[in-house]
Design an enzyme around this catalytic site. Structure first.
Site, short mmCIF file in Angstrom:
data_model
loop_
_atom_site.label_atom_id
_atom_site.label_comp_id
_atom_site.label_asym_id
_atom_site.label_seq_id
_atom_site.Cartn_x
_atom_site.Cartn_y
_atom_site.Cartn_z
CD GLU A 36 -0.48 -5.84 5.51
OE1 GLU A 36 -0.80 -4.64 5.62
OE2 GLU A 36 -0.34 -6.40 4.39
CB CYS B 77 -0.97 -0.04 1.18
SG CYS B 77 -2.39 1.08 1.01
CG HIS C 240 -3.36 -3.86 3.29
ND1 HIS C 240 -2.36 -3.25 4.01
CD2 HIS C 240 -4.04 -2.86 2.66
CE1 HIS C 240 -2.43 -1.93 3.84
NE2 HIS C 240 -3.44 -1.67 3.02
#
Length: 224
Positions: A194, A85, A192
């Site tokens: 994660e 990002c 994302h």
């Protein structure tokens, strides 16, 4: 493997990335953006957020943080560098990845889960996936990837486009969501992974992203 998660002022996904790496039993450390020497880390992660408040342009100020000298050296040395990002935006601003991230085609912040296509399943960052479509969260106001025609042609010729959007949420050129440099060790994406690691969150499609990295033992020990 020692992994650095760079903490820029305004970054708000540092802990997300840190705990995702810890979930895979990696020796992760949060490193202040003022630390220039990153030689002891075999992988460096630039997390999402709003570095320096996104003033001027997303990633434009973070690009000059002392840590970016260490990031550039790591990239040149062949170590892994990952920008998620805002981290992706910073890598393009720093010239470590081609192209630029502009404001979404429809102005406004997008927070959603989207479908991604794995355009190159053989990369360092995608090889552990056993399917060609995944779902990951996005959260950005400037995720509209752009490159000129020559750069786009080069990305395609060298198989640098790793992930694409199934239903393009931000107007990105050719639906591009994630790319690598020509050497294959510097990667950036807007979604994302994660945030899609823990089963408690109801989505684990990000796990194979990290598993892909872990398969490259040759790169994970590449540090001074």
């Amino acid at each position: 493997m020692r992994a650095a998660v760079i903490n820029f002022p305004g970054s708000n996904c540092v802990l997300d990335m840190y705990y995702a790496l810890k979930d895979f039993r990696l020796d992760a450390e949060i490193v202040d953006a003022n630390q220039e020497n990153l030689d002891g880390f075999s992988a460096i992660f630039l997390p999402g957020g709003f570095s320096y408040g996104d003033y001027l342009r997303t990633g434009a100020i973070a690009r000059f943080a002392p840590a970016m000298k260490g990031v550039a050296k790591a990239a040149k040395d062949g170590r892994l560098v990952v920008g998620i990002c805002n981290g992706f935006q910073i890598l393009t601003e720093a010239g470590l990845l081609p192209g630029a991230l502009r404001e979404n085609a429809k102005p406004g912040f997008i927070c959603d889960e989207i479908t991604l296509n794995i355009a190159n399943p053989d990369s360092i960052f995608s090889s552990a996936y056993d399917k060609l479509q995944i779902t990951l969260p996005i959260a950005h106001g400037a995720g509209n990837y752009y490159a000129d025609a020559q750069t786009l042609a080069s990305l395609k010729a060298h198989q640098q486009i790793i992930f694409t959007y199934e239903d393009n949420p931000n107007g990105s050129l050719d639906d591009i969501a994630g790319i690598v440099n020509q050497a294959g060790n510097v990667f950036g994406m807007m979604p994302h992974p994660e945030r899609a690691v823990d089963p408690l969150l109801g989505n684990t499609d990000g796990r194979a992203f990290f598993q892909s990295i872990l398969q490259r033992k040759d790169l994970l020990t590449h540090a001074d």
